[in-house]
Design a protein around this motif. Structure first.
Motif, PDB file in Angstrom:
ATOM      1  N   THR A 461       0.830  -1.205   0.000  1.00 57.18           N
ATOM      2  CA  THR A 461       0.000   0.000   0.000  1.00 57.18           C
ATOM      3  C   THR A 461       0.864   1.255   0.000  1.00 57.18           C
ATOM      4  N   LEU A 462       1.895   1.279   0.856  1.00 57.39           N
ATOM      5  CA  LEU A 462       2.802   2.429   0.898  1.00 57.39           C
ATOM      6  C   LEU A 462       3.497   2.631  -0.444  1.00 57.39           C
ATOM      7  N   TRP A 463       3.922   1.538  -1.059  1.00 60.72           N
ATOM      8  CA  TRP A 463       4.633   1.620  -2.332  1.00 60.72           C
ATOM      9  C   TRP A 463       3.736   2.179  -3.433  1.00 60.72           C
ATOM     10  N   MET A 464       2.532   1.648  -3.561  1.00 53.85           N
ATOM     11  CA  MET A 464       1.623   2.116  -4.613  1.00 53.85           C
ATOM     12  C   MET A 464       1.189   3.557  -4.376  1.00 53.85           C
ATOM     13  N   TRP A 465       0.964   3.905  -3.132  1.00 50.35           N
ATOM     14  CA  TRP A 465       0.566   5.274  -2.800  1.00 50.35           C
ATOM     15  C   TRP A 465       1.686   6.247  -3.170  1.00 50.35           C
ATOM     16  N   ASP A 469       1.827   9.428  -5.896  1.00 48.22           N
ATOM     17  CA  ASP A 469       2.274  10.789  -5.577  1.00 48.22           C
ATOM     18  C   ASP A 469       3.362  11.257  -6.535  1.00 48.22           C
ATOM     19  N   ASP A 470       4.301  10.374  -6.850  1.00 50.54           N
ATOM     20  CA  ASP A 470       5.410  10.756  -7.729  1.00 50.54           C
ATOM     21  C   ASP A 470       4.925  11.072  -9.145  1.00 50.54           C
ATOM     22  N   LEU A 610      -0.920  -8.257  -3.284  1.00 52.94           N
ATOM     23  CA  LEU A 610      -0.787  -7.030  -4.077  1.00 52.94           C
ATOM     24  C   LEU A 610      -2.153  -6.491  -4.487  1.00 52.94           C
ATOM     25  N   ASP A 611      -3.097  -7.383  -4.775  1.00 51.25           N
ATOM     26  CA  ASP A 611      -4.458  -6.941  -5.107  1.00 51.25           C
ATOM     27  C   ASP A 611      -5.084  -6.186  -3.938  1.00 51.25           C
ATOM     28  N   ILE A 612      -4.916  -6.735  -2.742  1.00 51.82           N
ATOM     29  CA  ILE A 612      -5.469  -6.076  -1.551  1.00 51.82           C
ATOM     30  C   ILE A 612      -4.756  -4.749  -1.303  1.00 51.82           C
ATOM     31  N   SER A 613      -3.439  -4.724  -1.525  1.00 51.91           N
ATOM     32  CA  SER A 613      -2.686  -3.475  -1.381  1.00 51.91           C
ATOM     33  C   SER A 613      -3.197  -2.423  -2.351  1.00 51.91           C
ATOM     34  N   ALA A 614      -3.483  -2.840  -3.585  1.00 51.78           N
ATOM     35  CA  ALA A 614      -3.989  -1.897  -4.587  1.00 51.78           C
ATOM     36  C   ALA A 614      -5.341  -1.336  -4.164  1.00 51.78           C
ATOM     37  N   THR A 619      -8.226   3.352  -2.349  1.00 53.25           N
ATOM     38  CA  THR A 619      -9.210   3.881  -1.400  1.00 53.25           C
ATOM     39  C   THR A 619      -8.627   5.019  -0.576  1.00 53.25           C
ATOM     40  N   LEU A 620      -7.402   4.842  -0.075  1.00 58.59           N
ATOM     41  CA  LEU A 620      -6.778   5.871   0.758  1.00 58.59           C
ATOM     42  C   LEU A 620      -6.433   7.115  -0.057  1.00 58.59           C
ATOM     43  N   ILE A 621      -6.030   6.931  -1.300  1.00 62.48           N
ATOM     44  CA  ILE A 621      -5.742   8.084  -2.159  1.00 62.48           C
ATOM     45  C   ILE A 621      -7.000   8.911  -2.370  1.00 62.48           C
TER      46      ILE A 621
END
Length: 684
Positions: A461-465, A469-470, A610-614, A619-621
């Motif tokens: 989650t941190l990585w995708m978020w 941002d980048d 990874l699916d759950i992380s996505a 959602t958090l974004i």
């Protein structure tokens, strides 16, 4: 995979290992990273997600790296190779990122040596510190001295700063001398270099707290803004800070554990190191903000008030501008300045030589070359590559490369990969059993699920978020969309982290002359006929792949209605959870050797996490974009109220009780093992 029983150099004592690992974890980031994040993201409220992250992510991953290093008795590349020959590149990836760090980390220590030299000159000549000044003009003077006089910033390819080159050479000489005699010598050096900064931090803290106006600074530090807990960014930075603070995924902790005696504790050592790292960060914040509060009081009395919020900063700005300026406002400023920069040097030198040792051990284990040959060559290469950071654009290079290596692009993704490899592609129960057999207290099955599911979901989650941002930054990531200009710093940083896995794979393909014919991993010896859960694993893999495809469609296809987008998002979560449950069941039923789960089940679990992380990242974004982000803390009082005092008491109690419990378990375990050892010696 059998434990390696060949003779290997080891730490002289358990205390030497613990101090060395604490020294590696406790670095400059503890002093300038944690306090600023706590100030920016809720004050005392930030401690709630941070402590949760320490116990849910930090300590479990420390145990993971200690277990693998101790089990294999090898540095990171060879340790991963002994889980499966295809996994060796994971270890090299961390080693390469660590090598990049030791090209620029000594430059920061060179800054500290220079500033300590300026402080000595001030005492000898009886002159004010060169960055001293009063009021707002003094703040600007401190900034100008560091950024313009000392660094003389300029173009990315500007000339070398000769005033930094000599301190840089001195730093590399110190690093070389610390580890040239091996880890046994390191285990003795850390008895000085680790307790000493703690002692100095304690002195600076007491000094800061006894200064007039210090409580005003602690208001900025501890006064809680509980509303920040409802913001996803607060939790994001708390979990990120814990992961980066403990030197995880670089192979440092894994390498240090490989030099442990075969009967050494693992779990309790990890808990002690995690708590010591947290304690150092928290106490450093007390020292910094109490001194900044005294600075604000002194400038207001002089008629040119400068508030804490006007000077507080993160990174080098805090260490070389804000805090030196604050110290310059106090009596005996030069002496306190010497003490402060000496603290930075002792904090940084342990982290510096720990990363150097991990790189050195990886090369020695791979090639069989002697340490006395590899270390000087590696030091010269590191020094030569570090010269890019002493050009006029050096600080920009340093900041950019550090962001890539210590951010989502570097160790966050590498930590995710580490958990995936050891949690899904390897039998994690082997490491749990190994740790429990020799530790003062035992891990439950929760630890295996944490490594396999919880931590990968958090890091994913941190990585995708962070990726979002980048790539959605207003000024672009690699190229500015408004001007069309390329960002040379980001291009080089992305190139470094992009080429690291390629070099890692190439390194893993080189034959290891030191690895014997009987060093195959258990995975290399598995019987295909005993593979279980093929049908269930295949179904789980299909479900996880469909879930991933839905996420890709949701991200890549434009003009999707909100309603249909929500439908895809929740459907992907359902399929991902289903695949995760199925793959977990297969692993639980078929992981007892010589049986083994199917490859489909293993990969289904990885893709499902990874699916759950996505799902969580998207959602958090969306929640963050709707709520907005406030990074500055509102000051609501002039003095500390009851709640900050309660927070301070609870944190100190947690640290004291936690460390006391760990030491009690260690002493109890030693007391029960001593009679057994005595009987064994008597039988012999």
């Amino acid at each position: 995979m059998e434990m390696l029983e060949e003779r290997r150099e080891n730490w002289g004592t358990r205390g030497g290992f613990v101090l060395a690992a604490v020294g590696s974890a406790v670095g400059l980031g503890n002093l300038w990273g944690f306090p600023y994040k706590l100030y920016s993201y809720g004050g005392g409220a930030f401690l709630v997600p941070y402590i949760a992250a320490m116990f849910c992510v930090g300590i479990p991953m420390l145990i993971l790296e200690f277990s693998l290093g101790h089990f294999t008795q090898r540095a990171a590349p060879d340790a991963f190779a002994r889980t499966h020959k295809r996994h060796e590149f994971v270890g090299w990836w961390g080693i390469l990122l660590g090598f990049v760090i030791i090209t620029y980390y000594p430059v920061i220590l060179a800054y500290c040596i220079s500033f300590m030299g300026y402080s000595f000159q001030s005492i000898i000549h009886g002159t004010p510190l060169p960055w001293a000044g009063a009021g707002v003009e003094g703040v600007e003077n401190a900034k100008n001295f560091f950024f313009d006089t000392y660094l003389t910033q300029g173009t990315p390819w500007g000339p070398f700063q000769k005033n930094i080159v000599i301190p840089l050479i001195i730093t590399w000489i110190l690093l070389y001398l610390c580890i040239c005699r091996g880890v046994n010598m390191v285990g003795k050096i850390v008895w000085l270099t680790v307790p000493l900064p703690w002692l100095i931090l304690a002195v600076l803290t007491v000094r800061g707290l006894t200064l007039p106006g210090s409580m005003k600074g602690l208001v900025y530090y501890l006064d809680p803004d509980w509303s920040q807990l409802a913001r996803p960014t607060t939790w994001r930075f708390a979990f990120g800070q814990v992961f980066f603070s403990l030197s995880l995924a670089f192979g440092v902790m894994l390498t240090y554990a490989s030099f442990l005696h075969r009967k050494s504790d693992i779990n309790n050592n990890a808990a002690i190191i995690g708590l010591a790292d947290f304690a150092t960060s928290f106490i450093a914040g007390l020292a910094i903000f109490s001194t900044l509060g005294a600075m604000a009081f002194a400038t207001s009395r002089a008629g040119s008030a400068v508030g804490v919020d006007k000077v507080v900063d993160s990174g080098p700005g805090l260490a070389f501008v804000a805090f030196p300026y604050a110290l310059a406002q106090l009596p005996g400023a030069a002496w306190w300045s010497i003490l402060f920069f000496f603290t930075l040097i002792t904090l940084g030198i342990d982290s510096g030589f720990s990363i150097t040792e991990s790189v050195l051990a990886g090369v020695v284990d791979k090639t069989g070359w002697p340490r006395w040959l590899v270390l000087p060559l590696m030091s010269l290469v590191g020094l030569a590559m570090g010269l890019i950071y002493v050009t006029r654009g050096g600080l920009n290079w340093l900041g950019t490369i550090d962001t890539f290596i210590n951010g989502a692009w570097g160790i966050a993704f590498l930590g995710l990969l580490e958990c995936a490899v050891l949690g899904w592609l390897y039998n994690i129960e082997t490491l749990r059993s190994h740790a429990n057999e020799r530790s003062d207290w035992h891990l439950g099955r929760w630890w295996s699920y944490s490594i396999r599911i919880f931590i990968p979901v958090v890091l994913g989650t941190l990585w995708m978020w962070s990726m979002f941002d980048d790539f959605t930054a207003d000024n672009g990531f690699l190229r500015n969309p408004n001007t069309g200009h390329w960002n040379i710093y980001n291009c080089v940083g992305a190139g470094i982290v992009g080429i690291a896995p390629v070099i890692s794979i190439l390194m893993s393909l080189i034959k290891n002359p030191t690895r014997g014919k009987n060093s195959e991993s258990a995975a290399d010896l598995l019987n295909p006929a005993l593979c279980g859960g093929k049908a269930t694993g295949a179904l789980g893999f299909i479900m996880a792949a469909i879930s991933a495809a839905m996420v890709v469609v949701l991200i890549s296809v434009e003009n999707i209605s909100d309603r249909f987008g929500q439908y895809l998002l929740w459907q992907s979560l359902g399929l991902g959870l289903g695949a995760l449950v199925m793959s977990t069941i297969v692993l639980e039923r078929h992981s007892v050797y010589p049986n083994h789960p199917s490859a489909f089940a293993r990969w289904a679990g990885i893709i499902a996490t990874l699916d759950i992380s996505a799902f969580l990242a998207i959602t958090l974004i969306r929640l963050t974009s709707k709520a907005g982000v406030s990074e500055q803390k509102k000051i609501v009082a002039d003095t500390l109220g009851a709640v900050p005092y309660i927070i301070l008491s609870v944190v100190l109690l947690l640290i004291i009780v936690g460390l006391s419990w760990c030491f009690y378990r260690a002493m109890t375990a030693n007391a029960t093992q001593a009679p057994i050892q005595h009987e064994l010696n008597a039988d012999v």
